[in-house]
Design an enzyme around this catalytic site. Structure first.
Site, PDB file in Angstrom:
ATOM      1  CB  ALA A  22      -2.815 -20.801  13.145  1.00 27.69           C
ATOM      2  CD  GLU A  23      -2.561 -17.409   7.335  1.00 27.13           C
ATOM      3  OE1 GLU A  23      -3.209 -16.606   6.636  1.00 27.13           O
ATOM      4  OE2 GLU A  23      -1.640 -18.102   6.870  1.00 27.13           O
ATOM      5  CG  HIS A  57       3.300 -12.545   7.336  1.00 28.77           C
ATOM      6  ND1 HIS A  57       3.535 -12.355   5.990  1.00 28.77           N
ATOM      7  CD2 HIS A  57       4.405 -13.149   7.835  1.00 28.77           C
ATOM      8  CE1 HIS A  57       4.736 -12.828   5.691  1.00 28.77           C
ATOM      9  NE2 HIS A  57       5.284 -13.315   6.789  1.00 28.77           N
ATOM     10  CD  GLU A  95       3.688   5.487   4.654  1.00 27.53           C
ATOM     11  OE1 GLU A  95       4.819   5.907   4.383  1.00 27.53           O
ATOM     12  OE2 GLU A  95       2.787   6.184   5.158  1.00 27.53           O
ATOM     13  CG  LEU A 153      -1.819  -1.184   1.433  1.00 29.41           C
ATOM     14  CD1 LEU A 153      -2.720  -0.942   2.634  1.00 29.41           C
ATOM     15  CD2 LEU A 153      -2.644  -1.436   0.180  1.00 29.41           C
TER      16      LEU A 153
HETATM   17  C1  GRF Z   1      -2.425 -16.296   3.652  1.00 27.38           C
HETATM   18  O1  GRF Z   1      -1.485 -17.286   3.952  1.00 27.38           O
HETATM   19  C2  GRF Z   1      -2.038 -14.980   4.275  1.00 27.38           C
HETATM   20  O2  GRF Z   1      -1.362 -15.127   5.473  1.00 27.38           O
HETATM   21  C3  GRF Z   1      -1.124 -14.385   3.233  1.00 27.38           C
HETATM   22  O3  GRF Z   1      -1.697 -14.753   2.004  1.00 27.38           O
HETATM   23  C4  GRF Z   1      -2.447 -15.954   2.160  1.00 27.38           C
HETATM   24  C5  GRF Z   1      -3.832 -15.675   1.670  1.00 27.38           C
HETATM   25  O4  GRF Z   1      -4.626 -16.835   1.656  1.00 27.38           O
HETATM   26  N1  GRF Z   1      -0.998 -12.952   3.423  1.00 27.38           N
HETATM   27  P1  GRF Z   1      -6.187 -16.691   1.402  1.00 27.38           P
HETATM   28  O5  GRF Z   1      -6.342 -15.930   0.073  1.00 27.38           O
HETATM   29  O6  GRF Z   1      -6.777 -15.946   2.537  1.00 27.38           O
HETATM   30  O7  GRF Z   1      -6.685 -18.088   1.294  1.00 27.38           O
END
Ligand code: GRF
Length: 201
Positions: A172-173, A108, A141, A92
């Site tokens: 985990a995300e 991430h 940034e 960005l």
């Molecule tokens: C994820 O692993 C996220 O951490 C990274 O890009 C990937 C996106 O996956 N920034 P999705 O498009 O949400 O399935």
């Protein structure tokens, strides 16, 4: 109801986790619009399936600032309180970051500040770390460099492949991102320098 705008470039599984959490009443708000710089992104299709506005914004042939200004306009038109990057493959510009100060999140697939940038899961595996994980951070940034809101650790097993590790990090995300969004939307985070102070934590 607080409104979230989600930016995607691909698969959109984190977008789906946010949509699902909102439906369960666990997001502290609703997904108001999904924007992608990739016309065929699965994330846009997921948005349509969920009955959400899905906006394609082409970045090709445009200055970064011009593209960012277009996206900002779309987000403002939908009265977005918080912007979530979910696999959005563009840095960005200051134009964007300053339009939503302290109100842009990214997820991430590593424990930042280790392994910023692309292919983080494979780099962590190659390096031989025993623990990796997922990070949600505020966007500044730089590249994956903003203050950290939440992290979840994932153990690296000797039997892991980069793909197996990436799959567990992705799970985990999906747990972490909706929780972090809720913290922000409920006003439970305060930034002190690099540190995000979370009320009650
Ligand atoms: C994820 O692993 C996220 O951490 C990274 O890009 C990937 C996106 O996956 N920034 P999705 O498009 O949400 O399935």
């Amino acid at each position: 109801m607080k409104k979230v705008g989600v930016l995607v470039s691909g698969r959109g599984s984190n977008l789906q986790a946010l949509i699902d959490a909102a439906r369960r009443g666990e997001l502290g708000g609703e997904v108001a619009v999904v924007v992608s710089n990739v016309e065929g992104a699965l994330g846009l299709e997921r948005a349509r399936q969920a009955g959400l506005p899905a906006v394609f914004c082409d970045h090709r042939g445009k200055e970064r600032e011009a593209f960012d200004a277009e996206v900002v306009e779309t987000l403002r038109a939908h009265h977005v309180d918080l912007v979530c990057l979910a696999g959005f493959m563009r840095l960005l510009s200051p134009v964007f970051v300053r339009a939503f100060p302290g109100r842009i999140l990214n997820v991430h697939p590593a424990l930042l500040p280790a392994f910023p940038g692309l292919d983080a899961q494979r780099l962590a595996w190659d390096h031989g770390v025993k623990v990796s994980g997922a990070t949600v951070h505020l966007v500044d940034e730089g590249l994956d460099s903003g203050p950290i809101v939440a992290q979840e650790a994932v153990r690296v097993l000797s039997s892991d492949t980069p793909e197996a590790l990436a799959a567990r990090i992705l799970e985990a995300e999906h747990r972490l991102y909706p929780r972090a969004v809720r913290l922000l939307l409920e006003g439970r985070c305060r930034v002190e320098g690099r540190r995000v102070i979370v009320e009650g934590e």
